[in-house]
Design a protein around this motif. Structure first.
Motif, mmCIF file in Angstrom:
data_model
loop_
_atom_site.group_PDB
_atom_site.id
_atom_site.type_symbol
_atom_site.label_atom_id
_atom_site.label_comp_id
_atom_site.label_asym_id
_atom_site.label_seq_id
_atom_site.Cartn_x
_atom_site.Cartn_y
_atom_site.Cartn_z
ATOM 1 N N TYR A 100 0.932 1.842 -7.964
ATOM 2 C CA TYR A 100 -0.152 1.825 -6.999
ATOM 3 C C TYR A 100 -1.351 2.559 -7.604
ATOM 4 C CZ TYR A 100 3.766 0.946 -3.825
ATOM 5 O OH TYR A 100 4.878 0.428 -3.218
ATOM 6 N N VAL A 101 -2.559 2.107 -7.276
ATOM 7 C CA VAL A 101 -3.770 2.688 -7.854
ATOM 8 C C VAL A 101 -4.776 3.005 -6.754
ATOM 9 C CG1 VAL A 101 -5.689 2.277 -9.447
ATOM 10 C CG2 VAL A 101 -3.431 1.396 -9.988
ATOM 11 N N SER A 102 -5.423 4.167 -6.885
ATOM 12 C CA SER A 102 -6.523 4.566 -6.005
ATOM 13 C C SER A 102 -7.528 5.321 -6.869
ATOM 14 C CB SER A 102 -6.022 5.457 -4.869
ATOM 15 O OG SER A 102 -7.113 5.909 -4.082
ATOM 16 N N GLY A 103 -8.621 4.667 -7.232
ATOM 17 C CA GLY A 103 -9.603 5.298 -8.118
ATOM 18 C C GLY A 103 -8.961 5.636 -9.449
ATOM 19 N N ALA A 104 -9.083 6.889 -9.880
ATOM 20 C CA ALA A 104 -8.501 7.323 -11.153
ATOM 21 C C ALA A 104 -7.034 7.710 -11.023
ATOM 22 C CB ALA A 104 -9.290 8.511 -11.703
ATOM 23 N N GLU A 105 -6.520 7.739 -9.790
ATOM 24 C CA GLU A 105 -5.136 8.149 -9.543
ATOM 25 C C GLU A 105 -4.193 6.947 -9.624
ATOM 26 O OE1 GLU A 105 -4.341 11.311 -9.108
ATOM 27 O OE2 GLU A 105 -6.253 12.196 -8.548
ATOM 28 N N VAL A 106 -3.065 7.147 -10.270
ATOM 29 C CA VAL A 106 -2.029 6.117 -10.372
ATOM 30 C C VAL A 106 -0.719 6.739 -9.888
ATOM 31 C CG1 VAL A 106 -0.768 4.568 -11.914
ATOM 32 C CG2 VAL A 106 -3.183 5.052 -12.346
ATOM 33 N N TRP A 107 -0.030 6.063 -8.972
ATOM 34 C CA TRP A 107 1.251 6.504 -8.418
ATOM 35 C C TRP A 107 2.299 5.490 -8.848
ATOM 36 C CZ3 TRP A 107 3.560 10.533 -6.398
ATOM 37 C CH2 TRP A 107 4.653 10.411 -5.551
ATOM 38 N N LEU A 112 0.833 -1.197 0.000
ATOM 39 C CA LEU A 112 0.000 0.000 0.000
ATOM 40 C C LEU A 112 0.869 1.250 0.000
ATOM 41 C CD1 LEU A 112 -2.418 -1.050 2.901
ATOM 42 C CD2 LEU A 112 -2.804 -1.347 0.450
ATOM 43 N N ALA A 113 0.333 2.323 -0.560
ATOM 44 C CA ALA A 113 0.947 3.644 -0.473
ATOM 45 C C ALA A 113 -0.140 4.582 0.050
ATOM 46 C CB ALA A 113 1.457 4.111 -1.829
ATOM 47 N N LEU A 114 0.134 5.265 1.153
ATOM 48 C CA LEU A 114 -0.836 6.162 1.777
ATOM 49 C C LEU A 114 -0.350 7.589 1.618
ATOM 50 C CD1 LEU A 114 -1.068 4.134 5.099
ATOM 51 C CD2 LEU A 114 -2.492 3.849 3.081
ATOM 52 N N MET A 115 -1.221 8.469 1.092
ATOM 53 C CA MET A 115 -0.836 9.865 0.924
ATOM 54 C C MET A 115 -2.060 10.753 0.911
ATOM 55 S SD MET A 115 0.201 10.060 -3.119
ATOM 56 C CE MET A 115 0.772 8.382 -3.279
ATOM 57 N N GLU A 116 -1.849 12.029 1.200
ATOM 58 C CA GLU A 116 -2.922 13.008 1.163
ATOM 59 C C GLU A 116 -2.882 13.729 -0.176
ATOM 60 O OE1 GLU A 116 -4.071 17.056 3.477
ATOM 61 O OE2 GLU A 116 -3.404 15.383 4.718
ATOM 62 N N ILE A 117 -4.036 13.732 -0.868
ATOM 63 C CA ILE A 117 -4.160 14.426 -2.142
ATOM 64 C C ILE A 117 -5.356 15.364 -2.061
ATOM 65 C CG2 ILE A 117 -4.586 14.185 -4.627
ATOM 66 C CD1 ILE A 117 -3.224 11.498 -4.518
ATOM 67 N N SER A 118 -5.131 16.626 -2.315
ATOM 68 C CA SER A 118 -6.197 17.638 -2.277
ATOM 69 C C SER A 118 -6.966 17.599 -0.961
ATOM 70 C CB SER A 118 -7.156 17.463 -3.459
ATOM 71 O OG SER A 118 -6.475 17.573 -4.667
ATOM 72 N N GLY A 119 -6.252 17.431 0.135
ATOM 73 C CA GLY A 119 -6.861 17.464 1.456
ATOM 74 C C GLY A 119 -7.535 16.182 1.895
ATOM 75 N N ALA A 120 -7.490 15.125 1.079
ATOM 76 C CA ALA A 120 -8.122 13.861 1.442
ATOM 77 C C ALA A 120 -7.078 12.748 1.500
ATOM 78 C CB ALA A 120 -9.205 13.494 0.427
ATOM 79 N N MET A 121 -7.131 11.948 2.562
ATOM 80 C CA MET A 121 -6.216 10.812 2.685
ATOM 81 C C MET A 121 -6.636 9.746 1.686
ATOM 82 S SD MET A 121 -3.544 9.574 3.880
ATOM 83 C CE MET A 121 -3.042 10.543 5.274
ATOM 84 N N ARG A 122 -5.676 9.250 0.929
ATOM 85 C CA ARG A 122 -5.946 8.233 -0.096
ATOM 86 C C ARG A 122 -5.128 6.990 0.190
ATOM 87 N NH1 ARG A 122 -8.028 10.606 -4.911
ATOM 88 N NH2 ARG A 122 -8.154 8.466 -5.627
ATOM 89 N N ILE A 123 -5.722 5.831 -0.072
ATOM 90 C CA ILE A 123 -5.054 4.547 0.054
ATOM 91 C C ILE A 123 -4.863 3.987 -1.345
ATOM 92 C CG2 ILE A 123 -5.190 2.197 0.951
ATOM 93 C CD1 ILE A 123 -7.058 3.298 3.139
ATOM 94 N N PHE A 124 -3.610 3.831 -1.742
ATOM 95 C CA PHE A 124 -3.266 3.272 -3.047
ATOM 96 C C PHE A 124 -2.873 1.812 -2.842
ATOM 97 C CE2 PHE A 124 -3.006 7.699 -3.767
ATOM 98 C CZ PHE A 124 -3.066 7.936 -5.133
ATOM 99 N N VAL A 125 -3.328 0.963 -3.721
ATOM 100 C CA VAL A 125 -3.043 -0.474 -3.636
ATOM 101 C C VAL A 125 -2.033 -0.846 -4.712
ATOM 102 C CG1 VAL A 125 -4.064 -2.770 -3.802
ATOM 103 C CG2 VAL A 125 -5.360 -0.907 -2.763
ATOM 104 N N GLY A 126 -1.039 -1.619 -4.338
ATOM 105 C CA GLY A 126 -0.014 -2.061 -5.283
ATOM 106 C C GLY A 126 -0.597 -2.998 -6.331
#
Length: 117
Positions: free
Chosen positions: A81-88, A58-72
């Protein structure tokens, strides 16, 4: 009275639900949590916590004021890592944050040493 109760019921159903969620992962001796700071080409700074616990990445980060959980997810090179439409995507000391719906890309680079927790 019946109209009042019906209206009250509808009002209560229309209110946003508030819930707290917690995530528990047991870390073994080979597992890790690392925090890395990134400087991005937009001038923004990102602090990312990487959690590697058995099969969970997992990758955890705050984007635009909201905590996001990205899954590998599977990556040919580096880590993805992916969280909704966001890709890290990370490789070495560089990273790319991409929004696939807005077609935006933000390039970032590691700004200090990793901190193992």
């Amino acid at each position: 009275m019946r109209l009042f109760l019906t209206a009250l019921t509808c009002l209560m159903m229309a209110l946003p639900a508030v819930a707290q969620t917690s995530l528990n992962l047991t870390l073994g001796p080979a597992d890790s949590v690392e925090s890395i700071n990134y400087s991005c080409d937009t001038g923004a700074a990102l602090r990312v916590q990487y959690v590697n616990a058995g099969p969970n990445a997992l990758a955890l980060m705050e984007i635009s004021g909201a905590m996001r959980i990205f899954v590998g997810v599977v990556s040919g090179s580096g880590a993805r890592y992916v969280s909704g439409a966001e890709v890290w995507v990370t490789k070495g000391g560089t990273a790319l944050l991409e929004n696939q719906l807005k077609d935006t890309k933000v390039r970032c680079s590691q700004s200090d040493d990793a901190q193992r927790e």
